[in-house]
Motif scaffolding. Structure first.
Motif, PDB file in Angstrom:
ATOM      1  N   CYS A 105      18.421  21.340 -31.262  1.00 29.32           N
ATOM      2  CA  CYS A 105      19.511  20.234 -31.219  1.00 29.32           C
ATOM      3  C   CYS A 105      20.844  20.801 -30.808  1.00 29.32           C
ATOM      4  CB  CYS A 105      19.538  19.357 -32.511  1.00 29.32           C
ATOM      5  SG  CYS A 105      20.579  18.020 -32.446  1.00 29.32           S
TER       6      CYS A 105
ATOM      7  N   ARG B  66      18.716  12.671 -31.497  1.00 24.56           N
ATOM      8  CA  ARG B  66      17.521  13.202 -30.866  1.00 24.56           C
ATOM      9  C   ARG B  66      16.337  13.430 -31.919  1.00 24.56           C
ATOM     10  NH1 ARG B  66      15.092  18.775 -29.113  1.00 24.56           N
ATOM     11  NH2 ARG B  66      13.832  18.375 -27.393  1.00 24.56           N
ATOM     12  N   LYS B  67      15.220  12.683 -31.441  1.00 27.55           N
ATOM     13  CA  LYS B  67      14.040  12.770 -32.386  1.00 27.55           C
ATOM     14  C   LYS B  67      12.872  13.787 -31.862  1.00 27.55           C
ATOM     15  CE  LYS B  67      14.741   7.868 -33.630  1.00 27.55           C
ATOM     16  NZ  LYS B  67      14.221   6.704 -33.434  1.00 27.55           N
ATOM     17  N   ILE B  68      12.351  14.659 -32.830  1.00 27.72           N
ATOM     18  CA  ILE B  68      11.275  15.320 -32.539  1.00 27.72           C
ATOM     19  C   ILE B  68       9.970  15.141 -33.629  1.00 27.72           C
ATOM     20  CG2 ILE B  68      10.682  17.804 -32.639  1.00 27.72           C
ATOM     21  CD1 ILE B  68      13.624  18.558 -32.275  1.00 27.72           C
TER      22      ILE B  68
ATOM     23  N   SER C 221       9.460  17.031 -27.358  1.00 28.36           N
ATOM     24  CA  SER C 221       9.855  16.391 -28.523  1.00 28.36           C
ATOM     25  C   SER C 221       8.836  16.113 -29.499  1.00 28.36           C
ATOM     26  CB  SER C 221      10.451  14.817 -27.860  1.00 28.36           C
ATOM     27  OG  SER C 221       9.126  14.367 -27.125  1.00 28.36           O
ATOM     28  N   SER C 222       7.670  16.638 -29.178  1.00 27.97           N
ATOM     29  CA  SER C 222       6.467  16.945 -29.882  1.00 27.97           C
ATOM     30  C   SER C 222       5.913  18.505 -30.184  1.00 27.97           C
ATOM     31  CB  SER C 222       5.304  16.137 -29.473  1.00 27.97           C
ATOM     32  OG  SER C 222       4.102  15.857 -30.102  1.00 27.97           O
TER      33      SER C 222
ATOM     34  N   GLN D 197      15.093  13.583 -36.984  1.00 31.28           N
ATOM     35  CA  GLN D 197      16.057  13.247 -36.123  1.00 31.28           C
ATOM     36  C   GLN D 197      17.327  14.047 -36.333  1.00 31.28           C
ATOM     37  OE1 GLN D 197      17.472   8.680 -35.085  1.00 31.28           O
ATOM     38  NE2 GLN D 197      18.707   9.291 -36.959  1.00 31.28           N
TER      39      GLN D 197
ATOM     40  N   THR E 223       8.487  12.573 -38.235  1.00 33.32           N
ATOM     41  CA  THR E 223       9.380  12.683 -37.356  1.00 33.32           C
ATOM     42  C   THR E 223      10.841  12.920 -37.539  1.00 33.32           C
ATOM     43  OG1 THR E 223       8.258  10.774 -36.111  1.00 33.32           O
ATOM     44  CG2 THR E 223      10.560  11.022 -35.459  1.00 33.32           C
TER      45      THR E 223
END
Length: 358
Positions: free
Chosen positions: A45, A135-137, A31-32, A123, A121
């Motif tokens: 995703c 989902r967040k990245i 996620s990062s 989403q 960020t």
């Protein structure tokens, strides 16, 4: 009744399990993410649907605002079986769905030609009623170091201190600088002090063995760049020779000034002498010939006209009256260079007593 109650509980469990297995995002990538500028990145995703998810499929990617007072920015959409990829002007032409048909379960997107302003960020939100998931990245776009500049500060003489410096104009922190020697034994001087953050290497009390070629490497998590500098330690200058050279230079300068002054004085005296000589020549110039010729013609005319009438009785009157008519100005001051004519002589004719000029 007890069996019926157990069956009821089983049915409820199955229903809950079915609901739990509804729309879900299945991507397991980190996620990062950190990427270099000008590169590309895929934001995953992927999702699955349940039979009860019967509503229209909507996919929305947003760049979340870092400040709660600001609105999130939608960058790409999929709705009504159509993709809207040029939705966000700042990423126009640089963001696309990874799949030609996202409804098959792939809502991932690709970002190309990354810029440092793309950091943020992101989403991913998938909606298909009644299911909805997100989902967040976190994406960090890093600028790799630009080619650093290597240079030397300080004296290059034996026994002096100097500093090797290395600096990149661009690059995302954290940055790290390292120095290495490329010549001889490739070992840095024993008294060298390194600063990996500022990129400096201080060397005290330099010796001839300190001379060599040094290389600096600037590095961060997305790239490296290097530069090279040549440094030579020289012996101290000959102070006596420098002083002697300075004295000789001063003497030569004074000699040159003296020559210039002499030439100027000589030229001035020559000009003065020529001016005085011209004045003397003007004083000695003879009087105009027209006046002299007039005086002479006057004398000659008077003499010739009076020769016939000269006699011992009027000779005295002639000499006095005739010469008194001659302009005294021209004969009292004859020209300095013109000869004075001799006085006229008169002879008496023994026959008729007439006078004649000899």
């Amino acid at each position: 009744m007890a069996l019926s109650a157990g069956c009821a509980r089983c049915v409820c469990a199955l229903l809950l399990a079915g609901l739990a297995q509804g729309l879900d995002i299945t991507s397991t990538t980190p996620s990062s993410i950190e990427k270099a500028s000008n590169g590309n990145v895929k934001l995953d995703c992927e999702f699955t649907l349940a039979p009860e998810d019967s509503g229209p499929l909507d996919i929305e990617w947003s760049l979340l605002a870092s400040d709660n007072q600001k609105e999130d920015k939608v960058i790409i959409l999929y709705s009504g079986d159509r993709a809207y990829e040029d939705y966000y002007d700042a990423m126009k032409g640089r963001v696309h769905f990874n799949s030609a048909d996202p409804k098959n379960g792939d809502a991932s997107i690709n970002l190309t030609n990354l810029k440092s302003t793309d950091t943020g960020t992101y989403q991913c939100k998938v909606k298909k009623a009644p299911g909805i998931k997100s989902r967040k990245i976190l994406l960090t776009v890093m600028v790799k170091p630009s080619k650093p500049r290597c240079y030397v500060e300080g004296s290059s003489e034996v026994g002096k201190d100097f500093v090797l410096k290395c600096q990149s104009a661009e690059g995302t922190n954290p940055m790290e600088y390292t120095w290495e020697r490329l010549t001889d034994n490739k070992l840095l001087p024993a008294n060298a002090e390194l600063d990996r953050v500022s990129g400096t290497m201080k060397v005290k009390n330099a010796s001839a063995s300190t001379s060599g070629t040094y290389r600096c490497t600037a590095k961060n998590r997305v790239g490296t760049e290097q530069c090279v500098v040549q440094f030579t330690v020289v012996p101290p200058p000959n102070t006596a020779g420098v002083i002697a050279g300075a004295i000789i230079g001063v003497l030569l300068a004074l000699l040159l000034v003296a020559i210039i002054l002499f030439c100027c004085c000589r030229a001035r005296n020559k000009k003065k002498y020529e001016k005085e000589t011209s004045y003397e020549i003007r004083e000695d110039v003879p009087p105009p010939k027209s006046r002299m010729s007039t005086a002479r013609s006057y004398i000659a005319g008077s003499q010739h006209s009076s020769v016939g009438s000269l006699s011992p009785s009027n000779m005295h009157e002639y000499g006095k009256s005739q010469y008194d008519k001659i302009p005294t100005d021209e004969f009292e001051r004859p020209p300095s260079h013109a000869p004075v004519p001799p006085p006229a002589k008169f002879l008496s004719d023994p026959i008729d007593g007439r006078l004649s000029i000899v």
